[in-house]
Write a protein that holds these residues in place. Structure first.
Motif, PDB file in Angstrom:
ATOM      1  N   ASN A 119       0.832  -1.213   0.000  1.00 36.44           N
ATOM      2  CA  ASN A 119       0.000   0.000   0.000  1.00 36.44           C
ATOM      3  C   ASN A 119       0.861   1.256   0.000  1.00 36.44           C
ATOM      4  OD1 ASN A 119      -2.283  -1.586   0.086  1.00 36.44           O
ATOM      5  ND2 ASN A 119      -2.696  -1.226   2.254  1.00 36.44           N
ATOM      6  N   PHE A 120       1.940   1.231   0.780  1.00 41.99           N
ATOM      7  CA  PHE A 120       2.837   2.379   0.871  1.00 41.99           C
ATOM      8  C   PHE A 120       3.460   2.687  -0.486  1.00 41.99           C
ATOM      9  CE2 PHE A 120       6.659   4.716   2.013  1.00 41.99           C
ATOM     10  CZ  PHE A 120       6.219   5.548   3.035  1.00 41.99           C
ATOM     11  N   ALA A 121       3.973   1.636  -1.157  1.00 38.24           N
ATOM     12  CA  ALA A 121       4.605   1.825  -2.471  1.00 38.24           C
ATOM     13  C   ALA A 121       3.588   2.293  -3.508  1.00 38.24           C
ATOM     14  CB  ALA A 121       5.265   0.533  -2.917  1.00 38.24           C
ATOM     15  N   ASP A 122       2.400   1.679  -3.504  1.00 40.88           N
ATOM     16  CA  ASP A 122       1.358   2.067  -4.452  1.00 40.88           C
ATOM     17  C   ASP A 122       0.932   3.512  -4.237  1.00 40.88           C
ATOM     18  OD1 ASP A 122      -0.755   1.500  -6.454  1.00 40.88           O
ATOM     19  OD2 ASP A 122      -2.095   1.772  -4.732  1.00 40.88           O
ATOM     20  N   ASN A 123       0.747   3.913  -2.994  1.00 40.79           N
ATOM     21  CA  ASN A 123       0.339   5.278  -2.704  1.00 40.79           C
ATOM     22  C   ASN A 123       1.439   6.281  -3.075  1.00 40.79           C
ATOM     23  OD1 ASN A 123      -1.882   6.884  -1.476  1.00 40.79           O
ATOM     24  ND2 ASN A 123      -0.208   7.558  -0.151  1.00 40.79           N
ATOM     25  N   ALA A 124       2.699   5.896  -2.885  1.00 39.98           N
ATOM     26  CA  ALA A 124       3.813   6.783  -3.259  1.00 39.98           C
ATOM     27  C   ALA A 124       3.834   7.028  -4.767  1.00 39.98           C
ATOM     28  CB  ALA A 124       5.132   6.195  -2.792  1.00 39.98           C
ATOM     29  N   VAL A 125       3.588   5.982  -5.542  1.00 39.86           N
ATOM     30  CA  VAL A 125       3.555   6.128  -7.007  1.00 39.86           C
ATOM     31  C   VAL A 125       2.384   7.017  -7.413  1.00 39.86           C
ATOM     32  CG1 VAL A 125       3.136   4.857  -9.158  1.00 39.86           C
ATOM     33  CG2 VAL A 125       4.765   3.973  -7.490  1.00 39.86           C
ATOM     34  N   GLN A 126       1.236   6.825  -6.802  1.00 37.99           N
ATOM     35  CA  GLN A 126       0.073   7.641  -7.140  1.00 37.99           C
ATOM     36  C   GLN A 126       0.241   9.088  -6.689  1.00 37.99           C
ATOM     37  OE1 GLN A 126      -3.496   5.626  -5.874  1.00 37.99           O
ATOM     38  NE2 GLN A 126      -3.031   3.839  -7.118  1.00 37.99           N
ATOM     39  N   TYR A 127       0.922   9.303  -5.577  1.00 40.06           N
ATOM     40  CA  TYR A 127       1.237  10.663  -5.127  1.00 40.06           C
ATOM     41  C   TYR A 127       2.113  11.360  -6.167  1.00 40.06           C
ATOM     42  CZ  TYR A 127       2.857  14.422  -2.044  1.00 40.06           C
ATOM     43  OH  TYR A 127       3.145  15.641  -1.500  1.00 40.06           O
TER      44      TYR A 127
END
Length: 148
Positions: A119-127
């Motif tokens: 979730n952290f990695a996915d959210n960082a990419v979307q950010y």
């Protein structure tokens, strides 16, 4: 006319604030992975973004329930700057949800580290992609203003 030009930037700015808040929540979950009895939290990003786009309630239910983060800036005038943590900010209009337990644990901790890291990695990419959309939109508006 100006409202139409800035409406998309406002929406993307709200999405960016929500992404930053979600990143903080996920980081908190990871930090508390070994805390006995800790219940993982999650931000329903889709619902929060829809509520932000609709304008949300004028008084924050999160503030009433005491679940919102501390206020950084709170203005009493509509022209005052609003931030992620201000009383009229995007975050204060939304609540955190509890995550369902995916793995049983003897200490009643519900954090699944593998899921949180993903979730952290996915959210960082979307950010990062939201930042790029904002940057591209600003460049397009600037080019239009300058007549290029």
């Amino acid at each position: 006319m100006l409202n139409r030009m800035t409406e998309r930037i406002d929406f993307l700015g709200q999405a960016l604030q929500l992404r930053a808040w979600r990143q903080q929540v996920i980081a908190s979950n990871i930090a508390n992975a070994d805390t006995p009895g800790y219940v993982a939290r999650e931000v329903d990003f889709r619902a929060a973004l829809q509520q932000a786009r609709a304008g949300g309630p004028s008084i924050s239910p999160a503030l009433q329930a005491g679940t919102a983060p501390a206020l950084a800036l709170a203005g009493d005038d509509a022209r005052h700057l609003r931030t992620v943590h201000s009383a009229a900010g995007v975050i204060d209009r939304n609540r955190l949800a509890y995550q369902l337990r995916t793995q049983p644990a003897l200490d009643q901790n519900t954090v699944d580290l593998d899921q949180q890291r993903a979730n952290f990695a996915d959210n960082a990419v979307q950010y990062e992609s939201t930042l790029r959309f904002i940057n591209g939109h600003v460049k397009t508006m600037l080019a239009a203003i300058q007549g290029q």
